[in-house]
Design an enzyme around this catalytic site. Sequence first.
Site, PDB file in Angstrom:
ATOM      1  N   HIS A   1     -17.058  -7.262  20.190  1.00 52.60           N
ATOM      2  CA  HIS A   1     -17.274  -7.482  21.442  1.00 52.60           C
ATOM      3  C   HIS A   1     -16.864  -9.158  21.524  1.00 52.60           C
ATOM      4  O   HIS A   1     -16.642  -9.601  23.436  1.00 52.60           O
ATOM      5  CB  HIS A   1     -18.212  -7.300  22.063  1.00 52.60           C
ATOM      6  CG  HIS A   1     -18.826  -6.583  22.271  1.00 52.60           C
ATOM      7  ND1 HIS A   1     -18.261  -5.123  21.048  1.00 52.60           N
ATOM      8  CD2 HIS A   1     -18.822  -5.563  22.997  1.00 52.60           C
ATOM      9  CE1 HIS A   1     -19.299  -4.349  21.564  1.00 52.60           C
ATOM     10  NE2 HIS A   1     -19.105  -4.104  23.614  1.00 52.60           N
TER      11      HIS A   1
ATOM     12  N   SER B   1     -14.856   5.084  30.378  1.00 53.70           N
ATOM     13  CA  SER B   1     -13.248   5.346  30.922  1.00 53.70           C
ATOM     14  C   SER B   1     -11.893   4.630  30.392  1.00 53.70           C
ATOM     15  O   SER B   1     -11.640   4.049  31.440  1.00 53.70           O
ATOM     16  CB  SER B   1     -12.915   7.048  31.355  1.00 53.70           C
ATOM     17  OG  SER B   1     -14.133   7.430  31.361  1.00 53.70           O
TER      18      SER B   1
ATOM     19  N   GLU C   1     -15.914  -1.102  34.976  1.00 52.58           N
ATOM     20  CA  GLU C   1     -16.600  -0.095  34.944  1.00 52.58           C
ATOM     21  C   GLU C   1     -18.156  -1.733  35.177  1.00 52.58           C
ATOM     22  O   GLU C   1     -18.086  -2.688  35.041  1.00 52.58           O
ATOM     23  CB  GLU C   1     -17.130  -0.441  33.109  1.00 52.58           C
ATOM     24  CG  GLU C   1     -16.301   1.173  32.827  1.00 52.58           C
ATOM     25  CD  GLU C   1     -15.894   0.925  31.207  1.00 52.58           C
ATOM     26  OE1 GLU C   1     -16.501  -0.450  30.556  1.00 52.58           O
ATOM     27  OE2 GLU C   1     -15.012   1.123  30.980  1.00 52.58           O
TER      28      GLU C   1
ATOM     29  N   ASP D   1     -11.584  -6.756  24.223  1.00 49.56           N
ATOM     30  CA  ASP D   1     -11.466  -5.988  22.786  1.00 49.56           C
ATOM     31  C   ASP D   1     -10.923  -3.917  22.903  1.00 49.56           C
ATOM     32  O   ASP D   1     -10.616  -3.441  22.383  1.00 49.56           O
ATOM     33  CB  ASP D   1     -12.982  -5.635  22.068  1.00 49.56           C
ATOM     34  CG  ASP D   1     -13.194  -7.101  21.608  1.00 49.56           C
ATOM     35  OD1 ASP D   1     -13.599  -7.449  20.709  1.00 49.56           O
ATOM     36  OD2 ASP D   1     -14.024  -7.886  22.627  1.00 49.56           O
TER      37      ASP D   1
END
Lengths: 456, 658
Positions: free
Chosen positions: B458, B388, B358, B414
């Site tokens: 996170h 995704s 990403e 995470d």
Amino acid sequence: MSCKDKGEPVLVYLPKENNNDESARLLAWRVAAGTRVTAGQALAEFETSKTTFELYAPVEGIVQYRHRDGDEIAVGSLVCLVSEDGRAAFPEEPPKKAAAVQTTPPVVAAAPQPGLAVGAFMSREPVAQGRRFSARARELLSRHGLDPEQFAKRGLVRAQDVLACLPVPAEATIPGEARSQKGPQNTRILGPAAGVPYRTEQISRSKRLEIAFLRSGSQHTLPSAVTLTCPTRGLRAAAERAGMSLSAVLVYEAGRLLQKFPAFSSFFADDCHHFYQEVNIALAFDAGQGLKTPVLRRADAKSLQELEGELRELMVQYLNDELAVESLAGGTFTITDLAQEGAAFFSPLINQGQSAILGVGAELFAPEQSQGWFHLILAFDHQLSNGREATQFLVELRRRLLAYEQAWGGVHREEPFCQHCERTLSTLREIKAHLVEEVRPDGAKGQVCSLCLRGL
Amino acid sequence: MSEEATIADEEPRGGVAGPLAEHYAKAVLIRQVEQTLLDLFAKGELFGTVHTCIGQEWTGVAVAAHLRRGDVVFSNHRCHGHYVAITDDVEGLVAEIMGRQSGVCGGRGGSQHLCAEGFFSNGVQGGMTPVAAGMALALKRSSNDNIAVAFIGDGTLGEGALYESLNIASRWQLPVLIVLENNLYAQSTFQPQTLAGGILARPAAFGIPTLEANTWQPEDLLDKTLQAVEQVRRTRGPCFLRVDTYRLMAHSKGDDTRDPQEVQRHWQRDPISVFLEAHAADGAKMQRTALERVAAAVEAARRAPFTAPLPEPPTGAVDQLPQWRPAELPAGDRVVNCIHDALRRNMERDQRIVLIGEDIEGPYGGAFKVTKNLSAEFPGRVFNTPISEAAIAGLGNGLALAGLRPVCEIMFGDFLTLAADQFINHAAKFRYMYNNQVQVPLIIRTPMGGKRGYGATHSQSLEKHFLGLPDTQVLAIHHRFDPGVFYDRLFAGVDRPTLVIENKLLYGVRVGGDRSDGFALEYTSDPLPTTRLRPEGVLPDLTIVCYGGMLPDVEKAVDALFEEHEIACEIICPMRLYPLDLGPILESVLKSRRLLLVEEGLGFAAFGAEVAAQILEQAPGAIEVMARIASPEHPIPSCGPLEKELLPGEKQIIQRAR
């Protein structure tokens, strides 16, 4: 010479270069395996803690080896072999050598022996490259103006390491419990007298070692002591006349007594009483070359003559400063004799890993008196014994020593003398007295003067 | 794709001949295989269960009819029919399900896990769709016109990974054909109970062309599959084919809760039954041929030995102590730049390397800038994905199966949980259950760790959940071993799914920066070595084991522990968290007899606990004192001071070590 002459491979072992290193690091092979070399050709370069050295081919032939660069090789173990055809078989290493430093010691799944395992690792550790002081070590350095270079290549340097090199007394106190069992114990050092100038001397390495042992002994025991007075008419003189060594007799008799009183050849640890299964008597002596305590092993199983022989040998070694480390280790009981220096009574310190020490004092005689006395002192660990047992040990020892004295004939005079008042025949003549023969109830014969006879 | 023709050579009788007869013969063969398997199951000769496709045979037959060598098929739990249709390997299938060494996967995979050239099946619903997309991406990169096919069921419509895959397949125009076998039931659940909206509305929403057919009209089905396959082949983009069908037998065994009358109705319209009735002579011959072949396959399998025995379990015993070498690590660049440079260097060297993740394309270059500029330097090899994670890892799996070297970036560690199925149930299983026919050189990079105020979701260190999976490795980089060298060596030797744990704070740390005097930096001989910081000249008082982002904290603590408390600590920092080389830790503990295990993540059943257990097993009594430092069992607060108080750091280590 070539190995052709014998047809057998020549085995090249790692020589001992100094007393410090049990092994050396193979820096680099100078020849590839399978190379033909001439006699005297450099084979490999090694590094000890002190220096580097080269190993040379003893004969002409083809070199075979298994070690690789960087391996740590035990002194006395096989480095390579030189053979005519380069196809010689490597001999089986004797187990003792094989057990020495290996490059990759296998780890057994079972519980490791703490001491052994650590030892094995230490020998693998490379020498420190630099040095690093802790905050307290740095403070001590600056306070005492010590040169940090003194610690070059020492790795991590703690306060205790600096203190070990420090002139005493220092004014520092190292609080807290020492964390490492391997390093020296923490030390409480009293401050010097205010405003009084002093000079300092370094404590020798051997003295520091002695301190460590004695400190350990006193830290892990509950020291107590019993003193017994022994009447004598001159045990030492009698021994000398009889050509016997009183030290040997003490070792001999103490050795046998310790079989009867095993608590004094034992140690206390982890709330348990551990009994040594050997009686090894350390004899502290100091003939001006520093205090040493050589050990007479299995003293309980040796004859007086054997012990005397061993003692003589140790004395020679001591005087030549040749006492081997092994002969100083493994004592289970210590005897210290300060008669030479005239000390009549003193407090011996129990050694590390022991439970008792026997002190023997000097003989004391009043002027003109032949009947004197000396002290036997037994310092012992009250965790493992008690005053009564210690006294029994000493009473028994005293009885035995008196028997020797008697056997050796007590005090010898050139002329006959009264065995009660010690007056000689010539003295008696001057006062118009005389000697008569006496037979004691035990059948022994002696002489008694008319004065004493009258008094009796 | 079978060349075998049992009917074609015969004279046409009763109106069936040519290719259609071949296809019917194949369908009959598949049915015979399935019936035989049910029979073997009843006799107790099979392991586990079997999902038969009786009633659905024509789907596989129709798709197989139009595939070519080089096309790649991904199937699901109900894969026997697909497999036989495409490979004609009845013998390998039967032996596989009977657990024999002569099985196509040596008996390791079983009914749901088949692999032959160009065929892969796995039993996790939807899991193979991103893998198929990854394979399609690899096929698209090559110059031929091969395609990927993924079989799914209507039950798979509930899986999120499917939609991640559809989205990517359409957006990136990947040559993948999705074939949905709509048999109306997800195991026992009737479709209307769980499905909202329309089936074809779904691919249509992603802009994927759709086609419809059913198994009751085989000729139309053959026609539509041809259209679908050719569409994908021609357009190099995706297509979605819905095939309505009906499963005539239970989902697996004994779990049929459907109305028997409904099932009976479908038996009556079953295309194979209808065909056999209409062509009694040919049909009987087909059935006999199939029966003989399957019976022979069963007989052969019975004679074959069971799956090769399990290897001796490793004892875990350390039989060699490590060889330490002094490290030469001059002060270098920041960790993030070292990784970036290594990625660039290796992408130049190895064309197979592609990056997926990403926000990794320029100008953004990744949340932590690891991939900055690489998309410009290597066009077509750096892929920005949608958000995704399952598909990112699944694409990686497909690319890896295709022989590429995918490097997936999961932006925050995470989110690895979202990719867990692809790592655990796909990547980690392929090599074994496909009997060494494949390797999965998949690299997943992800930063773990907190102390940046990102909060509970996170900031975690979740690597413990991924430790201990056979055939995988979990590696943690740190600043005392050049991460660039690390990646060079990893690319040179990667042969298995690999999780690389990076660390957010570590990115900014300089490699080989300031180091405490008096400690020697050493590595083991492993290419990805364990690192040791050994106190020089003294035996260590304490061994501290840590990894990754904890190392800078531990180093600071160790420095202070010596400086202020005169405690000499030895740091052992493994790079391979799994599989773990215990030797360096054990060796140090035998010296120090005191062990402190430090990790940032939660301590329960974590790395430290594992190390402690192994040390106790290997050397009982070696340890006098042992302690663990890990996160307390508490979510990570976002508030800076609180977070700092919670997560292990220098202060906690010093306190504990004293």
